[in-house]
Design a protein around this motif. Sequence first.
Motif: not given
Length: 807
Positions: A38-58
């Motif tokens: 997954a692709l990690p995004l963050g701002n030092g407080k909130i973080g996200a790991l984006v799977t980018g799935h076209p059916v069920r994106d987690r």
Amino acid sequence: MNHVLLTAAILAAGLTASAQRPDATLRFNEPAAHYQEALPLGNGKIGALVTGHPVRDRIMLNEISVWSGGVQDADNDTAYRILPRIRESLLAGKNKEAQQLLQQYFICKGQGSGHGSGANVPFGAFQTLGDLTLQWKDTTSPWTGYLRTLNLENAVARAVWQRNGSTYTQETIISIPDNILAIRIRSSRKGGISFTAALSRKEHATVRANNGLLEMTGQLPNGDQPGLKFAGVLQIKTTGGKQTTGDGVITVDNADECLLLFSAATDYNMNDYTQRLEDPLPRVLQTVKRLSGRTYAQLYASQQNGYQPLFNRSRFRLSATAPGTDTASTPGRLARYYAGEPDPQLPVLYYNFGRYLLIGSSRPGNLPANLQGLWAPEYQTPWNGDYHININLQMNYWLAPITGLQDLSEPLHHYIRNLVTPGSRTAKAYYNAPGWVAHVITNPWGFTSPGEGADWGSTLTGGAWLCEHLWEHFRFTRDTAFLREYYPVLKGSAEFLKAILIEEPEHGWLVTAPSNSPEHSFIMPDGTRASTALGPTIDMQICRELFGACIEAARILDADAEWSRELAAVRGRLAPNRIGENGDLNEWLHDWKDGEPKHRHVSHAYGLHPYDEITPWSTPELSAAIRETLRQRGDDGTGWSLAWKINFWARLGDGDHALTLIHKLLRPVPPQNPRGGGSYPNLFCAHPPFQIDGNFGGTAGIAEMLLQSHGDTSVIRLLPALPGDAGWQKGTVKGLHARGAFVVDMNWDKGKITQAAILSQKGGVCRVLLPAGKSVAGGKGAVVAKPANETRIVEFETVKGAKYTIQ
């Protein structure tokens, strides 16, 4: 969709199929099946790991203070009474007996870390906040033309795909200034967007729909007591179509474009972790409400203003390229690089990715980056995702000062200061000593006690090692206001170590007791295998470094003259570094055999890196001993161990060997069957499992290959460990920082400096190892140092704000 239309669609989405920067883009040709893809995004407080799935994106969500557990009294208040018996056993050579006493009396009260599984005990664990899932309505039609990227230059994750004649673009950012996660979804066909969005958490949470929003709230456990409260809020804004809310989900039908906004918070109190803030839900609702009127373009502009100035402070580029790397997937590049195919841009990408991750996981006013930065999909993170302070937390911040991110160390500095009060209680309980101590494991709740295992948990220099970051921050910035603020923290740690030193009988040296060399064991001549010892080498090195820092700080601040003199006398009696009969550096006070000859820790090389009492130019015999130590330990290891070895070999001036370790650190590790150190498909470091310290340590190692400024006189050394590999022979780097408050830019060709510039941020003396034939000119062109036929150290006075060129 034919290739021409596909290319046009991708271009319209702001992407190109063939011209992405291979040094600044992670690229995948399919959705993520594991979080290590997954692709990690963050701002030092909130973080996200984006799977980018076209059916069920987690989208796996984190908030850096989502920790179970809480404040506890884990100190054994009567442990100090057994200390004389433990020391007597050690002085008598009965190390196993001493270790048994430690295990009986000198560990923490209670369950400690839960043996690394502390989510449901008072120690606690860093945990996932939960998931945001997007369930697309059209799941029967296949998708084609899939492309997923993370652009490190703008911190944007994108996924593009085609289905039923439509091109879908999903773009995700997390803004530093706004503390918001924003997802923009577009379709090339009007009314083409239909999905259901949900927030979820498997335990300790409730999700409800309220006024068109989704609210997720909950409270984590503190053992069998209630703990920290958390809240997350999701809002969706649509263009076209319709939106309905109910049963804990938001449903979007036939929209043209969507904008999802998510924010989160907890009641953790950064100013006083023993107290709680007010209910976090109103704060999160206020954030989402405040930003709901903004367009994506406005949110994006704010996000760029918060991110790009940090990322662009330092850029490293190599001129060499390899065919196909601008269109190849990141997992494919890892596989080919490990197979021996050239890809000079891959180490550059790793450098950029490491800095990206620190920007994403460490921001002033928050907790420091933990074992996983702030990206964790688990409820029971490996080793609790905690703060291991026998190298791991420290390694997270090695890259900060040298790559221009020193202000992102503020969370670490603040955290160290928060350990002083509990650490003072621990020092009294176990050692009846002044000052403060922290051992091996700690958390946001002020845990400073020894761990629950004597073989690893009694290392007593974790807090003192943390203090190195305070002193290094001063060395890089020359910020005397910072030094004055944190001097009491340094002094308190030194007071503790000074008080607990004892005299060993053979030479009369002063040594720590009891302690161990982190996580390693030894074999005594009689065959006894143990971990507990007198004065392991790393302890002695840390004592020399901390005492020396305090002595110099007292001089600069014109404080504690008498105490400083006493400390200098003690420092002179510390057990020295010693070379064993096999030519390697002794790890313990005696020349004992290694319990594990290939052990992942090389703790006794601390004096080479990060401390700088051992250098090839000032202590060649000790440097040769460490080189032999590294040869004996071998080049294999866990991910963070490989990263540390890169720094060792860079400090030894061996760029070719450092590159060998980079190659090993970039060994592809499959998420479904992780074995051995290396990198996962999304470049997360594989211990395994995932630990972010390898990413940060590897980035620092690359910086050390390009610029060094350590040693007693802090001489700036340009390209001190440049590999002979053809791909590294021409390049540029800007924004590297040197001790003394200098910023260095440089260009090189054929492995030699062509031009460099040194910016003086504070004025003062600059010392630089000037390449043969080069001169130094001041800001107005005046020659500061004339060229010579040989490389030599030149010294010149600088003016604050002036730039000096080498050419």
